[in-house]
Every structure is written in C-alpha cells, then in structure tokens.
Design a protein around this motif. Structure first.
Motif, mmCIF file in Angstrom:
data_model
loop_
_atom_site.group_PDB
_atom_site.id
_atom_site.type_symbol
_atom_site.label_atom_id
_atom_site.label_comp_id
_atom_site.label_asym_id
_atom_site.label_seq_id
_atom_site.Cartn_x
_atom_site.Cartn_y
_atom_site.Cartn_z
ATOM 1 N N VAL A 107 9.027 52.655 39.522
ATOM 2 C CA VAL A 107 9.050 53.492 40.620
ATOM 3 C C VAL A 107 9.986 54.634 39.943
ATOM 4 N N TYR A 108 11.116 54.179 39.367
ATOM 5 C CA TYR A 108 11.884 55.478 38.611
ATOM 6 C C TYR A 108 10.917 56.422 37.948
ATOM 7 N N ALA A 109 10.010 55.837 37.004
ATOM 8 C CA ALA A 109 9.399 56.505 36.236
ATOM 9 C C ALA A 109 8.416 57.385 37.126
ATOM 10 N N TRP A 153 11.478 51.577 23.075
ATOM 11 C CA TRP A 153 10.556 50.381 23.834
ATOM 12 C C TRP A 153 11.604 49.836 24.869
ATOM 13 N N ASN A 154 12.721 50.374 24.966
ATOM 14 C CA ASN A 154 13.610 49.589 26.164
ATOM 15 C C ASN A 154 13.370 50.055 27.656
ATOM 16 N N PHE A 155 12.783 51.248 27.709
ATOM 17 C CA PHE A 155 12.257 51.930 28.894
ATOM 18 C C PHE A 155 10.779 52.477 28.674
ATOM 19 N N PRO A 156 9.782 51.537 28.794
ATOM 20 C CA PRO A 156 8.473 52.081 28.199
ATOM 21 C C PRO A 156 7.786 52.969 29.126
ATOM 22 N N THR A 161 7.752 59.106 31.052
ATOM 23 C CA THR A 161 7.492 60.302 32.132
ATOM 24 C C THR A 161 8.667 61.278 32.268
ATOM 25 N N ARG A 162 9.833 61.098 31.913
ATOM 26 C CA ARG A 162 10.917 61.761 31.848
ATOM 27 C C ARG A 162 10.559 63.016 31.171
ATOM 28 N N LYS A 163 9.812 63.174 29.902
ATOM 29 C CA LYS A 163 9.269 63.961 29.144
ATOM 30 C C LYS A 163 7.868 64.558 29.544
ATOM 31 N N LEU A 251 16.895 65.779 22.247
ATOM 32 C CA LEU A 251 17.382 64.441 21.662
ATOM 33 C C LEU A 251 18.248 63.677 22.747
ATOM 34 N N GLU A 252 17.761 62.374 23.147
ATOM 35 C CA GLU A 252 18.772 61.465 24.044
ATOM 36 C C GLU A 252 18.934 60.404 22.990
ATOM 37 N N LEU A 253 20.103 60.284 22.474
ATOM 38 C CA LEU A 253 20.516 59.276 21.411
ATOM 39 C C LEU A 253 21.502 58.249 21.994
ATOM 40 N N PHE A 279 24.507 44.664 32.708
ATOM 41 C CA PHE A 279 23.182 43.772 32.583
ATOM 42 C C PHE A 279 21.918 44.051 32.923
ATOM 43 N N ARG A 280 21.939 45.243 33.257
ATOM 44 C CA ARG A 280 20.634 45.962 33.526
ATOM 45 C C ARG A 280 19.717 45.620 32.141
ATOM 46 N N ASN A 281 18.520 45.264 32.287
ATOM 47 C CA ASN A 281 17.562 45.343 30.983
ATOM 48 C C ASN A 281 18.781 44.305 29.651
ATOM 49 N N THR A 285 20.381 49.102 27.048
ATOM 50 C CA THR A 285 20.171 50.496 27.930
ATOM 51 C C THR A 285 21.190 51.305 27.135
ATOM 52 N N CYS A 286 20.705 52.786 26.864
ATOM 53 C CA CYS A 286 21.475 53.799 26.112
ATOM 54 C C CYS A 286 22.952 53.722 26.848
ATOM 55 N N ILE A 287 22.822 53.874 28.237
ATOM 56 C CA ILE A 287 23.943 54.182 29.186
ATOM 57 C C ILE A 287 24.776 53.022 29.593
ATOM 58 N N PRO A 443 23.932 55.596 37.783
ATOM 59 C CA PRO A 443 24.024 56.931 38.029
ATOM 60 C C PRO A 443 22.572 57.678 37.869
ATOM 61 N N SER A 444 21.726 57.161 37.449
ATOM 62 C CA SER A 444 20.342 57.727 36.843
ATOM 63 C C SER A 444 19.388 58.070 37.906
ATOM 64 N N ALA A 445 18.842 59.161 37.911
ATOM 65 C CA ALA A 445 17.680 59.643 38.934
ATOM 66 C C ALA A 445 16.948 60.896 38.386
HETATM 67 C C1 SIN Z 1 18.127 54.804 28.527
HETATM 68 O O1 SIN Z 1 18.358 53.650 28.224
HETATM 69 O O2 SIN Z 1 18.377 55.880 27.621
HETATM 70 C C2 SIN Z 1 17.612 55.037 29.780
HETATM 71 C C3 SIN Z 1 18.645 54.830 30.893
HETATM 72 C C4 SIN Z 1 18.264 55.335 32.354
HETATM 73 O O3 SIN Z 1 17.421 56.252 32.201
HETATM 74 O O4 SIN Z 1 19.021 54.999 33.074
#
Ligand code: SIN
Length: 481
Positions: A107-109, A153-156, A161-163, A251-253, A279-281, A285-287, A443-445
């Motif tokens: 849904v997020y994607a 790989w973490n948000f396949p 879709t964000r790109k 770049l989202e690093l 504990f998400r994923n 998760t990068c954030i 906070p993501s959207a």
């Molecule tokens: C990420 O790990 O970079 C994605 C996390 C997100 O979009 O909330």
C-alpha cells in the motif's frame, strides 16, 4: 505459492521478457533456506539493451502530456492494490518481512505511484519579471532523461516506486535494478507495469551482476540520472563514478538514528514509538531507531515497559500471520547483530531481554533484544546494526542528548519524545537529521521529503522535492525587439 514466484525470465527490456538462456541465481527464503525462485544474471549486454530501449522510449514518453502519463500510473496504482496479496507474499518469501508488514509495504509503495501521478500535473515553470521591457524571462521544466533506479532488498516494492513514480510522472524513462536478494517483487511489479500498458521501453528491468550493470549504466552518457538507496559505502563509489559525466544523483544512504526520550515524555507513547521504529522489518530499515537515549528520570520506568512489550514479540517465518519479527536477510546480517551485542556486553552493558540467535534448522533469526547501560565506546552505538537490537543509554540533559545524537557522520532520521513544545522545538533545531519523528515512530509517507543530511545522502525522495529530482530547469530569455 511456489509456482507464483518461479519465473522463467525476469529481465524486461524494451517490452520483451528476456534472459531465460542466461545463468541464473537462486533467491533464498531467509526464514527456512528454501529456494523461492531464480533470476538471470544479466550484465553489460543486457544493460546496454535496456539503455537503448529506455533512450528510444524517452522521445515519445517525454512528449505526451502529464495527464496521459498520470493515466498509466493510476492504472499501475490500482493494479498494485488489486494484486496486494501476491506482491506481499512474494516479498515475504524472498526477504522474510512479516506478511502484514508486506501488505502494508504494498500500500505504501502504491501511494508513491498515485501521489506522483497527480504531482506530475503540477510541474510548473515560472515567469520572472524582467528588468527591461523588451524581454520575457521564463523557466521551463524538462525531464532529466533516462533514469537508473538501483534499489535495496529491505523494501523491495516501496524503494522502487518512490523512484519510478516521480521519474515516470516527470517524463523520464526508467531502468530498474533491484537487489539480488529480493528481485522477485520487482518482477511482479514489472508484470503489473506491462498490464498497465506502459509503452515499450518506458519501464525496463535488469537483474544480475551489480558491478557490471552499474559500470555500464555509469559509462553510458545517455543515462542522465542515478537514483540509489543503499549503503553509504556504495553511495560514495557512485559519487566517484558519476563524476566523469556529471550524472545527476539522488542517494538515500545509511542511517544511525538516535531516539531520545526526555524526562517529561509520555512513556507509553515513547514505548509505542520505539516499538514501531525499532522492530519494523526486524530492525532492517535505514530509519529505524539505532541508538536510544533515555533521560535518567524515566530510564528505569521506560526500560521496564519497553521490555514488557519486546518480550511479547513473536519471532518466526513471516508467512505466519501471528509473527511480528521475521528473520534477518542472511548469515552475515546475523553475525553483525550478534557481534554488536557481544561487544556491548564485553564492555559492560547488560542484556535486558533477548541477546542471542534462535536455533532454527535453516532460518536466520535473532531474538528481539534490549541492551541497557550502553555507552559511546560500544560498536552498537557507533554503527548501523540493521537488526532487532535496541541499545539504551542513560542521559542527564538535553545538551548531552543533542551532542550524542549528532556525534555521527550520518544524518538520516532522529526521534524525540517529549510533551513540552518549547523543549522539543529547541532540541529539533539542533539535530542534524533530514527526518525527525516527534512523538512519532513512523514518519514515512509519499507526500513528504525523505532523505538525509551529511553522509546519509544527497537529495530527497517523496513530496515535491522528490519530483524536482527528475526535472531540470531551463531558463529561457525571450528578446521581444
Ligand atoms: C528505508 O529503509 O530506507 C525505507 C524506510 C521507509 O521508507 O520508511
């Protein structure tokens, strides 16, 4: 389900499915070690074909109206929602995320596709008042060109879709290069793009050797933009490689997010926030909160409530509806997590709950863990753990919290928990992070800018800034005499 993810050929170039005859690599389910599918190992030749196709398609895709492009994107959005379950199951099988989280990610994607379908209609130029009467000054907006989207790989689904969403809406054509750990979701998405009727070559998918594919993308001047989510280490390589042709980069690093709980925080809110963030994923998760700083006044109370919640998390195969924490992506992920905990304990920290891997015949699981009384000397407070480990450090003042939080080369996300508006505002003003969750662990959207300061990246994805990343300004001065 196995049938659904077994694929004969999974590269999609110029409207054709190709790659059946190539050597392939298996995709392994980290929950049980089983093979869930395979993908062809493409390289230079296939990447070149994809660039040719995307370049050809750019001519017409960039010229049709934003309204027409939105039509295709809206179809894709609806198809993603109609196929939510299949996409979610594919995702869980290939990378382990609990099925409910996978459904949420679909849904997020999809919201990135929908939001940018609309935003594409608002790529406005500008008319600027002239300093002389005989001139008209304007800014026109042009799509940047062929875009390569390299995703982790973490948000396949969502990282693609964000790109893709803004790139396609702006009039760019796209070459997707998903991670070799979880490429099957991208294949499913590609099938949906085909069903949505995107013209040949507008969306392409290459899989295989990351180094060969990236090198080919970087060396071809027709690829004008690279958009990448992944490690800071790889991001730096891309910066160097992009220099020769001054390619546009987003770049989202890496991240190393601090989560600060002040002594006036609502502890239940803080625990809820840290549970959502950490504990998400399975913490991959990068954030996600990676360093937790709790004021001495609420330290024990916070840890007690936090431990109570963490103790209830069920770990296991993400296909089980009741599981909250799935496996880590692979053995090296597990080893890193385990090293971080062992190092902390060796240097004086205490495990409150968890602190060990879980015996499973072929799965890669680590118990959700809280480690308390950590300090800055421990690896767990210096590096991104990317696992279900929550290290908690006691702090004594807001100044100390700010100093510790900022003491990292990373600047992606930070979280603060306080009920005091003035105190929270002052704290955030001092935090060098691109995203801040204030009493919010999620906070993501689609409509907000996502990205980091310092070594966490360049540019923003999502929101109107996410669209700017795929558009060039062309200033036009019109002489009227
Ligand atoms: C990420 O790990 O970079 C994605 C996390 C997100 O979009 O909330």
């Amino acid at each position: 389900m196995e049938e659904q993810v077994k694929i004969k050929a999974c590269m999609h170039i110029g409207g054709e499915w190709i790659g059946e005859e190539l050597n392939s690599k298996n995709v392994i389910n980290p929950a049980n070690g089983e093979t869930v599918g395979s993908f062809p190992i493409g390289g230079e030749k296939e990447t070149q074909m994809a660039i040719d196709a995307a370049h050809r398609a750019f001519e017409t895709w960039s010229e049709i109206t934003a309204y027409e492009r939105a039509g295709y994107l809206k179809k894709l959005y609806h198809l993603m929602l109609e196929n939510q379950e299949e996409l979610a199951q594919t995702m869980t099988l290939e990378m382990g995320k609990p099925i409910n989280e996978s459904r949420g990610e679909v849904v997020y994607a999809a919201t990135f596709i929908e939001w940018f379908a609309e935003e594409g209609k608002r790529v406005y130029g500008e008319t600027i008042p002239s300093h002389v009467g005989a001139k008209r000054l304007q800014v026109w907006k042009k799509p940047v060109g062929v875009v390569a989207a390299i995703t982790p790989w973490n948000f396949p689904a969502a990282m693609l879709t964000r790109k893709m969403g803004p790139a396609l809406a702006a009039g760019c054509t796209v070459i997707m290069k998903p991670s070799g750990e979880s490429p099957l979701t991208a294949v499913k998405l590609m099938e949906l793009c085909e069903e949505a009727g995107f013209p040949k070559g507008v969306v392409n998918l290459v899989t295989g050797s990351s180094s060969k594919i990236t090198k080919t993308l970087m060396e071809d001047e027709r690829v004008r933009k690279i958009t990448f989510t992944g490690s800071t280490e790889v991001g730096k390589i891309l910066i160097r490689q992009s220099a020769d042709q001054v390619k546009r980069l987003s770049l989202e690093l890496g991240g190393h997010a601090p989560l600060i709980v002040l002594d006036d925080a609502d502890i239940d809110k803080a625990v809820k926030g840290v549970m959502a963030s950490k504990f998400r994923n399975a913490g991959q998760t990068c954030i996600c909160a990676n360093r937790i700083y709790v004021h001495a006044g609420v330290y024990e109370a916070f840890i007690e409530k936090f431990a109570e919640q963490v103790g209830q998390l069920k770990v296991g195969d993400g296909m089980d509806e009741s599981v909250a924490v799935g496996p880590l992506i692979n053995q090296s992920g597990l080893e890193k997590v385990s090293h971080h905990v062992k190092d902390a304990v060796a240097k004086g920290a205490t495990v409150v709950t968890g602190g060990e891997s879980i015996d499973s015949s072929n799965g890669v699981f680590y118990k959700p863990t809280i480690v308390k009384d950590v300090d800055a000397s421990m690896v767990v407070m210096q590096e991104e753990t990317f696992g279900p480990v929550a290290p908690v450090q006691k702090i004594y003042s807001d100044e100390e919290a700010i100093k510790l939080a900022n003491s990292t080369p990373y600047g992606l996300a930070a979280y603060i928990f306080t009920e005091n508006v003035a105190r929270g505002t002052k704290l955030i003003e001092k935090l060098n992070f691109g995203i801040v969750g204030w009493n919010d662990g999620a906070p993501s959207a689609a409509q907000v800018p996502f990205g980091g300061m310092k070594e966490s990246g360049i540019g923003r994805e999502g929101g109107h800034e996410g669209m700017d990343a795929f558009v060039e300004s062309q200033y036009v001065s019109i002489g009227m005499e």
